[in-house]
Design a protein around this motif. Structure first.
Motif, PDB file in Angstrom:
ATOM      1  N   ALA A 227       0.764  -1.065   0.000  1.00  0.00           N
ATOM      2  CA  ALA A 227       0.141   0.132   0.024  1.00  0.00           C
ATOM      3  C   ALA A 227       0.797   1.248   0.053  1.00  0.00           C
ATOM      4  O   ALA A 227       0.465   2.385  -0.858  1.00  0.00           O
ATOM      5  N   GLU A 228       1.822   1.133   0.803  1.00  0.00           N
ATOM      6  CA  GLU A 228       2.804   2.492   0.884  1.00  0.00           C
ATOM      7  C   GLU A 228       3.776   2.447  -0.450  1.00  0.00           C
ATOM      8  O   GLU A 228       4.011   3.680  -0.768  1.00  0.00           O
ATOM      9  N   ALA A 229       4.520   1.412  -0.620  1.00  0.00           N
ATOM     10  CA  ALA A 229       5.355   1.394  -1.765  1.00  0.00           C
ATOM     11  C   ALA A 229       4.914   0.825  -3.139  1.00  0.00           C
ATOM     12  O   ALA A 229       5.837   0.830  -4.147  1.00  0.00           O
ATOM     13  N   GLY A 230       3.620   0.356  -3.276  1.00  0.00           N
ATOM     14  CA  GLY A 230       3.375  -0.228  -4.475  1.00  0.00           C
ATOM     15  C   GLY A 230       4.063  -1.553  -4.731  1.00  0.00           C
ATOM     16  O   GLY A 230       4.592  -2.419  -3.917  1.00  0.00           O
ATOM     17  N   PHE A 231       4.414  -2.194  -6.013  1.00  0.00           N
ATOM     18  CA  PHE A 231       4.820  -3.188  -6.382  1.00  0.00           C
ATOM     19  C   PHE A 231       6.382  -3.105  -6.749  1.00  0.00           C
ATOM     20  O   PHE A 231       7.167  -3.940  -7.248  1.00  0.00           O
ATOM     21  N   SER A 232       7.203  -1.998  -6.389  1.00  0.00           N
ATOM     22  CA  SER A 232       8.386  -1.506  -6.737  1.00  0.00           C
ATOM     23  C   SER A 232       9.307  -2.480  -5.952  1.00  0.00           C
ATOM     24  O   SER A 232      10.543  -2.636  -6.425  1.00  0.00           O
ATOM     25  N   GLY A 233       9.028  -3.033  -4.740  1.00  0.00           N
ATOM     26  CA  GLY A 233       9.856  -3.836  -3.827  1.00  0.00           C
ATOM     27  C   GLY A 233      10.028  -5.005  -4.341  1.00  0.00           C
ATOM     28  O   GLY A 233      10.801  -5.742  -3.914  1.00  0.00           O
ATOM     29  N   VAL A 234       9.181  -5.698  -5.190  1.00  0.00           N
ATOM     30  CA  VAL A 234       9.313  -7.043  -5.744  1.00  0.00           C
ATOM     31  C   VAL A 234      10.510  -7.583  -6.119  1.00  0.00           C
ATOM     32  O   VAL A 234      10.992  -8.410  -5.926  1.00  0.00           O
ATOM     33  N   GLY A 235      11.049  -6.577  -7.041  1.00  0.00           N
ATOM     34  CA  GLY A 235      12.267  -6.918  -7.792  1.00  0.00           C
ATOM     35  C   GLY A 235      13.471  -6.982  -6.654  1.00  0.00           C
ATOM     36  O   GLY A 235      14.219  -8.005  -6.862  1.00  0.00           O
ATOM     37  N   PRO A 236      13.721  -6.298  -5.964  1.00  0.00           N
ATOM     38  CA  PRO A 236      14.748  -6.169  -4.784  1.00  0.00           C
ATOM     39  C   PRO A 236      14.529  -7.616  -4.045  1.00  0.00           C
ATOM     40  O   PRO A 236      15.558  -8.066  -3.643  1.00  0.00           O
ATOM     41  N   LEU A 237      13.471  -7.892  -3.768  1.00  0.00           N
ATOM     42  CA  LEU A 237      12.920  -9.052  -2.770  1.00  0.00           C
ATOM     43  C   LEU A 237      13.319 -10.117  -3.626  1.00  0.00           C
ATOM     44  O   LEU A 237      13.637 -11.322  -2.950  1.00  0.00           O
ATOM     45  N   ALA A 238      12.939 -10.151  -4.882  1.00  0.00           N
ATOM     46  CA  ALA A 238      13.286 -11.297  -5.710  1.00  0.00           C
ATOM     47  C   ALA A 238      14.752 -11.598  -5.784  1.00  0.00           C
ATOM     48  O   ALA A 238      15.260 -12.695  -5.688  1.00  0.00           O
ATOM     49  N   ILE A 239      15.525 -10.642  -5.921  1.00  0.00           N
ATOM     50  CA  ILE A 239      16.934 -10.740  -6.140  1.00  0.00           C
ATOM     51  C   ILE A 239      17.582 -11.164  -4.854  1.00  0.00           C
ATOM     52  O   ILE A 239      18.376 -12.041  -4.622  1.00  0.00           O
ATOM     53  N   PHE A 240      17.123 -10.678  -3.627  1.00  0.00           N
ATOM     54  CA  PHE A 240      17.407 -11.225  -2.239  1.00  0.00           C
ATOM     55  C   PHE A 240      17.157 -12.823  -2.106  1.00  0.00           C
ATOM     56  O   PHE A 240      17.809 -13.679  -1.810  1.00  0.00           O
ATOM     57  N   ALA A 241      15.922 -13.203  -2.763  1.00  0.00           N
ATOM     58  CA  ALA A 241      15.473 -14.685  -2.449  1.00  0.00           C
ATOM     59  C   ALA A 241      16.508 -15.460  -3.340  1.00  0.00           C
ATOM     60  O   ALA A 241      16.857 -16.347  -3.115  1.00  0.00           O
ATOM     61  N   LEU A 242      16.828 -14.998  -4.466  1.00  0.00           N
ATOM     62  CA  LEU A 242      17.841 -15.800  -5.550  1.00  0.00           C
ATOM     63  C   LEU A 242      19.133 -15.771  -4.801  1.00  0.00           C
ATOM     64  O   LEU A 242      19.876 -16.868  -4.953  1.00  0.00           O
ATOM     65  N   THR A 243      19.777 -14.538  -4.115  1.00  0.00           N
ATOM     66  CA  THR A 243      20.876 -14.835  -3.319  1.00  0.00           C
ATOM     67  C   THR A 243      20.843 -15.710  -2.306  1.00  0.00           C
ATOM     68  O   THR A 243      21.747 -16.473  -2.065  1.00  0.00           O
ATOM     69  N   VAL A 244      19.643 -15.822  -1.421  1.00  0.00           N
ATOM     70  CA  VAL A 244      19.680 -16.844  -0.587  1.00  0.00           C
ATOM     71  C   VAL A 244      19.764 -18.329  -1.088  1.00  0.00           C
ATOM     72  O   VAL A 244      20.258 -19.159  -0.627  1.00  0.00           O
ATOM     73  N   ILE A 245      18.926 -18.350  -2.000  1.00  0.00           N
ATOM     74  CA  ILE A 245      18.939 -19.744  -2.951  1.00  0.00           C
ATOM     75  C   ILE A 245      20.402 -20.307  -3.255  1.00  0.00           C
ATOM     76  O   ILE A 245      20.668 -21.362  -3.116  1.00  0.00           O
ATOM     77  N   ALA A 246      20.926 -19.189  -3.825  1.00  0.00           N
ATOM     78  CA  ALA A 246      22.321 -19.471  -4.235  1.00  0.00           C
ATOM     79  C   ALA A 246      23.432 -19.767  -3.281  1.00  0.00           C
ATOM     80  O   ALA A 246      24.005 -20.943  -3.304  1.00  0.00           O
ATOM     81  N   ALA A 247      23.257 -19.208  -2.227  1.00  0.00           N
ATOM     82  CA  ALA A 247      24.119 -19.437  -0.852  1.00  0.00           C
ATOM     83  C   ALA A 247      23.803 -20.972  -0.382  1.00  0.00           C
ATOM     84  O   ALA A 247      24.635 -21.432  -0.014  1.00  0.00           O
ATOM     85  N   LEU A 248      22.314 -21.189  -0.347  1.00  0.00           N
ATOM     86  CA  LEU A 248      22.108 -22.677   0.383  1.00  0.00           C
ATOM     87  C   LEU A 248      22.538 -23.719  -0.647  1.00  0.00           C
ATOM     88  O   LEU A 248      22.741 -24.685  -0.130  1.00  0.00           O
TER      89      LEU A 248
END
Length: 433
Positions: A227-248
């Motif tokens: 509601a506050e930021a829209g969907f602009s944060g999906v990209g950074p969160l997806a990159i974070f998720a992929l970073t975690v998956i790569a580390a695992l």
């Protein structure tokens, strides 16, 4: 009627939160007044729901961590378990957990998911940086604060430390408390062990009960962010998720196989199919505790480890050995610190590593329980607990993956300890070739 599994409930809550939050954001962007609920801002309602859920998580932190570590240490120290078998097990658990944390730390530093085009993504995630206060709390730390970390582990008043959320002091006190329980006569130590074991089981039930409301809490937390930021944060969160998956993946496919090959003298390639049923169960349930019977069966039947080894190493590992969880805690704290634009000094990163190592010991083996540990780390490095909310978008799938790694780490330890204790196992390398 079959009850919907929790992960599906959370997924539905995320989708609904995206729809509701996206609608509110769209209306606000086009000058339409916040529709509200009974005269109260819709964003305020979402924030209220999310805050209650976060408060419930904070409420159980101290008793859950204290009771878990106390009975874990007391259980290890009883019955002569702190001998050769216990020493090998604890040494391996500590080594692999530290390795997992360092892998997560390295990849987050290399990839920098908390930055986009060199700028922090806090605004895109709807994080309220709080101006200079948060930055001052973290950036004012210098190399001398490494010594302060160890000083904080010995609080002058443990009750005050609990009230102030100084978890390093609580963890250290729990370690001492659990150890000295084993130094008393059995007539005195047994009632204390039963008491704290009862507290721990109660806290596990409370954690499971609170997590039943996770879909509602996720709806509020994610809905507010969108509601506050829209969907602009999906990209950074997806990159974070992929970073975690790569580390695992690095830890599971590189680090642990190296331990198996050179310490256990077993074939890493045989280990994966041997543990596949347990890892799939862990992936589907996101619970180390629920997977324990399957893990023991795979280790004994498929890997050929004796019950004497598995019955000690695996239950202990389900409590204190959380490779995937520790890796995720470190990565999440680093990501949020990057998103806030903080200068991540050596002291701050060292404190994250230490706290991730210690708190991973006390994480309950139930879905999303690592949120409790992440809250501890955020508080320790000067970040607001509310930042946890942005992690919930991809938390479920990451939880399933890190739980699978937790189980694989436990099984690797069981095999290596068995080999170091003289057992052949079914995975031993052919030394004749």
């Amino acid at each position: 009627m079959t009850k919907l599994e929790l992960h599906w409930q959370i997924l539905i809550a995320i989708v609904m939160a995206g729809m509701v939050g996206g609608t509110i954001n769209y209306l606000n962007a086009h000058g339409v007044e916040d529709p509200g609920v009974f005269g109260i801002s819709a964003i305020a309602v979402l924030d209220y729901i999310g805050t209650i859920f976060l408060n419930a998580l904070k409420m159980i932190i101290v008793p859950l961590i204290f009771s878990s570590i106390t009975i874990g240490v007391a259980g290890i120290g009883s019955g002569g378990n702190l001998g050769s078998l216990g020493g090998k097990t604890l040494l391996f658990y500590m080594a692999t957990t530290i390795a997992a944390i360092l892998v997560g730390l390295l990849l987050v530093n290399l990839i920098g998911p908390g930055y986009l085009d060199g700028q922090p993504v806090g605004d895109m995630l709807g994080l309220d940086a709080g101006g200079s206060q948060i930055a001052l709390a973290a950036e004012s730390r210098g190399p001398g604060d490494v010594a302060q970390i160890f000083k904080d582990m010995v609080p002058p008043n443990v009750v005050q430390a609990a009230a102030d959320g100084q978890m390093l002091g609580i963890i250290f006190f729990a370690l001492l408390f659990g150890y000295f329980m084993t130094q008393m006569d059995n007539a005195l130590s047994e009632p204390m062990y039963q008491f704290w074991d009862g507290v721990f089981n109660i806290m596990m039930l409370m954690t499971e009960w609170i997590m039943k409301f996770a879909p509602i809490g996720v709806f509020g937390l994610v809905g507010k962010v969108v509601a506050e930021a829209g969907f602009s944060g999906v990209g950074p969160l997806a990159i974070f998720a992929l970073t975690v998956i790569a580390a695992l993946a690095v830890h599971a496919l590189v680090v642990l196989p190296l331990f198996l090959r050179y310490l256990g003298k077993v074939s890493p390639y045989k280990m994966f199919p041997a543990m596949a049923p347990a890892m799939l169960t862990a992936f589907s349930t996101a619970s180390s505790s629920a997977t324990l019977p399957v893990t023991m069966n795979c280790v004994e039947d498929n890997a050929g480890v004796s019950n004497k080894i598995s019955s000690f190493v695996l239950p202990l590992g389900a409590t204190v050995n959380m490779n995937g969880t520790a890796l995720y805690e470190c990565a999440a704290a680093m990501f949020l610190a990057q998103a806030y634009g903080l200068d991540l000094t050596i002291a701050v990163q060292f404190s994250i590593v230490i706290i991730a190592l210690l708190t991973s010991v006390g994480v309950a083996g139930v879905p999303s329980a690592s949120l409790v540990a992440i809250a501890i780390i955020l508080g320790a490095v000067g970040l607001p607990l509310e930042a946890v909310g942005v992690l919930l978008v991809f938390d479920r799938i990451l939880d399933m993956m890190r739980t699978s790694l937790n189980i694989f780490g436990d099984s690797c330890c069981a095999v290596i300890v068995a080999r170091m204790s003289g057992e052949e196992t079914k995975l031993a390398l052919d030394t004749k070739s």
